[in-house]
Design an enzyme around this catalytic site. Structure first.
Site, PDB file in Angstrom:
ATOM      1  CE  LYS B  63      29.857  22.145  18.191  1.00  0.00           C
ATOM      2  NZ  LYS B  63      28.430  21.879  18.467  1.00  0.00           N
ATOM      3  CB  SER B 138      26.825  22.559  14.972  1.00  0.00           C
ATOM      4  OG  SER B 138      26.758  22.383  16.372  1.00  0.00           O
ATOM      5  CB  SER B 162      24.716  20.327  17.655  1.00  0.00           C
ATOM      6  OG  SER B 162      24.185  21.292  16.791  1.00  0.00           O
TER       7      SER B 162
END
Lengths: 94, 474
Positions: B63, B138, B162
């Site tokens: 990420k 996310s 997330s």
């Protein structure tokens, strides 16, 4: 209720310059979100201790020992402007 | 054999038997990315380097909010464009030492603020199961990359769901570990008392293997906890006979898609048949979770994001004409240009909650309700080994559907935020598909530092259900 004046004040605290159309939209958004958040007011929290974080930690100390750290240039190299080992910023007072 | 379609444990087995070379895995995954990432858009940027493969040469997507030496990290934001950290996050350091191949930065909502990955400065990621759908967020890029075989493993971060919500939307396994289980050093902070890094994987075994690598105490993160790290794969062998699992009734109320409800109920039946005992329980403060979360998370964010001021790193924008002073105008302008609408909204909300006159009514009140939410869990975990429910009330929604209605976006985290507020570990494992062939996720929650319980239950379920074998058609 949150007004456009409140939003402008909060934006200045948060150091964000908002354009006029953003102020109107944010006022509406925040009003709706705050209205939802007000459901917490139906709860009685008298006598309840706040939870800042979940671990039973107080102060965490480490040995006061010299350790390697990042070189000055390593830290400065990501800045837009630097001079003589300092971060350089626009004039503070005109 | 399509190597990119295999799991990490299968690939490691093939390497051990000397049937394949590590280089072949990396090539297969990179080729897969070349072929399909133009449709999925899981990655913001790729890492072209070819490190020497170590003992665990598994290609992994990271990420875009973990610091990596010499590789740009932007948190999905314009304000950090061009930023290269001078140090590795502890998780990155551990992965590099394991020999894992860091193949690129996966897309995310800007500063991890969002539930759809539409808030990325670099454009939206699409769900591999339906390209008109969001992958969740996310960590949407990480979940989509794993689902589309563009990575074998991925790392995500979870502040209010997330990791778990995108894992649910993309039909993969995602774990938010206990707060303090994985070091946050080098994770770009969103809400420090809630953030936790965790694994996203194709199956439960891979998820356990990846947690083995990244978990552990770190003296660079004073909130990481100095407890031994077990071999999590050992938990996979145990059955679920006699386990006592609670089903929170508040997770089955209005707003829950009936297809999700049916899939979760069917999963409960599978585990029941394997000898787990279920009981309906109550988490009475569930309905206050979102409101509490959005006060606390935004308050912490408004403070954490104060560092983006155009001075030390990231972009700088100067004002056209002087309003306050050249320096103050530079701050104001940089943050106006650098942050997207959702980030600004949250900084504003957080600043408001913390501001003079409102602190008691919002921030302090939020912290007190957080105590009530945590107490609900503490009470149940005295009697129950785990809790089970849906990860998200719906399957993946359409791109664009919720982006103009922040509150409806926030409500998609209704079942996930409580685990962050309470610090407990929670895992999402695939538990079926909707009529539209969109994945559904089952959420399992356990007491702090009992990730083994999550793996044990999820593995037992997965072995019966076999949903993880299905692949999106791309």
């Amino acid at each position: 209720m949150i007004s456009e004046k409140d939003v402008k004040h909060v934006a200045s605290l948060a150091r964000i310059h908002l354009k006029d159309q953003e102020i109107g939209r944010l006022t509406k958004d925040l009003e709706k979100i705050l209205d939802y958040i007000h459901k917490l007011n139906t709860l009685d929290v008298s006598g309840v201790q706040p939870t800042g974080h979940v671990l039973p930690l107080k102060n965490v100390y480490r040995k006061d020992a010299v350790r390697p750290s990042l070189a000055q240039q390593e830290v400065l190299k990501m800045s837009v402007e630097q001079q003589d080992g300092f971060f350089k910023v626009p004039k503070v007072i005109e | 054999m399509e190597l990119h379609a295999l799991t990490a444990h299968e690939l490691l087995g093939l390497i051990q038997e000397k049937k394949i070379a590590p280089k072949e895995i990396l090539d297969a995954v990179r080729e897969r990315i070349q072929t399909i990432d133009k449709d999925v858009k899981a990655y913001i940027r790729l890492n072209e380097s070819r490190p020497d493969p170590g003992p665990c040469p598994i290609p992994i997507g990271i990420k875009d909010n973990m610091c990596m030496v010499d590789q740009e990290t932007t948190c999905g934001s314009h304000i950090l464009e061009g930023f290269k950290a001078p140090y590795d996050a502890t998780v990155i350091d551990k992965l590099k030492r394991s020999g894992a191949m860091l193949i690129g930065n996966t897309n995310m909502d800007e500063f991890a603020m969002g539930s759809s990955t539409e808030n990325s400065f670099f454009g939206a990621t699409r769900n591999p199961w339906g390209l008109d759908r969001v992958p969740g967020g996310s960590s949407g890029g990480s979940a989509a990359a794993v689902a589309a075989d563009e990575a074998i493993w991925a790392i995500g971060s979870d502040t209010g769901g997330s990791i778990r919500q995108p894992a649910s939307f993309c039909g993969v396994v995602g774990l938010k570990p206990t707060y303090g289980r994985v070091s946050r050093y080098g994770l770009i902070a969103f809400a420090s008392s809630l953030d936790q890094i965790g694994p996203i994987a194709k199956d439960v075994t891979d998820c356990a293997l990846l947690l083995n690598i990244i978990a552990g105490y770190d003296n660079l993160d004073s909130t990481s906890v100095d407890l031994p790290v077990p071999d999590y794969t050992k938990a996979l062998k145990k059955d679920v006979k006699g386990l006592k699992i609670g089903i929170p009734k508040e997770y089955f109320v209005e707003g829950l898609d009936p297809q999700v409800k049916d899939a979760v109920r069917a999963a409960v039946k599978v585990l029941e048949d394997k000898g787990a005992r279920f009981e309906d329980v109550s988490l009475p403060h569930t309905e206050y979770g979102i409101a509490t979360y959005y006060i606390i998370a935004t308050s912490e964010a408004s403070s954490n994001l104060a560092r983006y001021d155009g001075v030390q790193y990231g972009i700088r924008e100067l004002a056209q004409k002087v309003r306050k002073s050249p320096l103050l105008d530079m701050y104001d302008e940089t943050r106006d240009i650098g942050f997207g609408p959702e980030v600004k909204r949250r900084i504003m909300l957080g600043t408001y909650s913390l501001s003079s006159g409102y602190y008691d009514a919002y921030y302090l009140k939020g912290l007190k309700v957080r105590t009530l939410i945590k107490n609900d869990f503490d009470k149940l975990f005295k009697d129950f080994d785990a809790l089970i429910g849906p990860t998200s009330p719906t399957t993946a929604f359409k791109i664009g559907d919720r982006v103009n209605d922040p509150l409806s976006m926030y409500l998609s985290d209704i079942y996930t935020v409580s685990a962050n507020l309470s610090g407990i570990p929670a895992l999402s494992v695939p538990c079926g598909f909707s009529k539209e062939k969109l994945p559904i996720g089952l959420q399992i929650m356990a007491k702090p530092f009992d990730e083994e319980m999550l793996f044990r239950i999820a593995y037992a379920y997965e072995q019966s259900a076999q949903w993880h074998k299905q692949k999106p058609k791309l």
